[in-house]
Design an enzyme around this catalytic site. Sequence first.
Site, short mmCIF file in Angstrom:
data_model
loop_
_atom_site.label_atom_id
_atom_site.label_comp_id
_atom_site.label_asym_id
_atom_site.label_seq_id
_atom_site.Cartn_x
_atom_site.Cartn_y
_atom_site.Cartn_z
N PRO A 8 0.81 -1.23 0.00
CA PRO A 8 0.00 0.00 0.00
C PRO A 8 0.84 1.27 0.00
O PRO A 8 0.85 2.05 0.96
CB PRO A 8 -0.82 -0.13 1.29
CG PRO A 8 0.07 -0.94 2.21
CD PRO A 8 0.87 -1.86 1.32
N GLY A 12 -1.11 1.94 -4.43
CA GLY A 12 -1.80 0.86 -3.72
C GLY A 12 -2.82 1.37 -2.73
O GLY A 12 -3.93 0.83 -2.60
N LYS A 175 3.94 1.92 -22.59
CA LYS A 175 4.30 2.61 -21.34
C LYS A 175 5.80 2.43 -21.06
O LYS A 175 6.47 3.36 -20.60
CB LYS A 175 3.47 2.08 -20.17
CG LYS A 175 3.75 2.85 -18.88
CD LYS A 175 2.75 2.57 -17.79
CE LYS A 175 3.03 3.45 -16.58
NZ LYS A 175 2.09 3.20 -15.47
N ASN A 193 10.34 16.22 -15.20
CA ASN A 193 10.01 15.66 -16.52
C ASN A 193 10.01 16.73 -17.61
O ASN A 193 10.51 16.52 -18.71
CB ASN A 193 8.65 14.97 -16.49
CG ASN A 193 8.64 13.71 -15.64
OD1 ASN A 193 9.67 13.32 -15.09
ND2 ASN A 193 7.49 13.07 -15.53
#
Length: 296
Positions: A8, A12, A175, A193
Amino acid sequence: MNIVVLGPGAVGSLWAYSLHQAGHSVSVYSRRQSPFIPLQVDQHPIISVQNNHLDSLRNADLLLVTVKAPQVAQALTSIKQEIDADCIVVLMHNGMGTAEQISQLLPNNPLLLATTTHGALRSSSEQVLHTGLGSTQIGGYNQTGMQCQFVTEVFHHALAHVEWNSQILNALWNKLAINCAINPLTAIHQIYNGQLAEPHYAEAIHAIIGEVSQVMNAEGVEVTEQQLEARIYHVIEATAKNHSSMQQDIFHQRQSEIDFITGYLLQKAQQHGISTPTNSALFKHIKQIEQSWIHE
């Protein structure tokens, strides 16, 4: 359904919370030792879910695996004996190569692969911020997995939009191509990015794309360099203010997913006899950075 989320982290936790709110019985498996874990998405009410609960795992109808690629095999090996043979296993992470491992580890289980563009950021030990609405694709990896199309509705009802993709490996390759271009460069140069849109990165990105497109075509995924370039620059623009996962891993001196991104590409390139000097150099550079921490 009885659903267990293995790992998680940000993504998650987002799915665990969303599936719980959609009415499913959700528990998690994590490194944390506490029997219950609080979860919150944005400013929505905090919920509490069981953690590392053996009976929940044994009775799971679906196991959603959201640990990072390098940890998938080890994490599932440690709980293999408790997973029912009918339990549907869904792998959702960056990179490729774990499906081959898990189909051997759990040969009788329905195995599904998923890729999502939802943005999630952990802001505290219990809170996750849903930073970007996205979509999710799910598809079967083995024969029994192909028969589990109904899982799409379960996920879509919890966190739209979700669709079934009978060619899920094509989606994962596309991807992977984006990750091959963005992740190592942002990690090596420690940049956002969006900074990859600067002219001095164009030559490297073009070379990466040229090699990746050759491997994808050899793997039966039809794509042109122009199509890949358009997709990659679209993602660079759309996620301009984001740090890639690999950039974050290198910054925090954590093991990156390079083996399951560029490493997977190099493995397939070698099988097809395709030369990949640019991607090989990036792979070695990231590996050298990771090795430098060990020797410090």
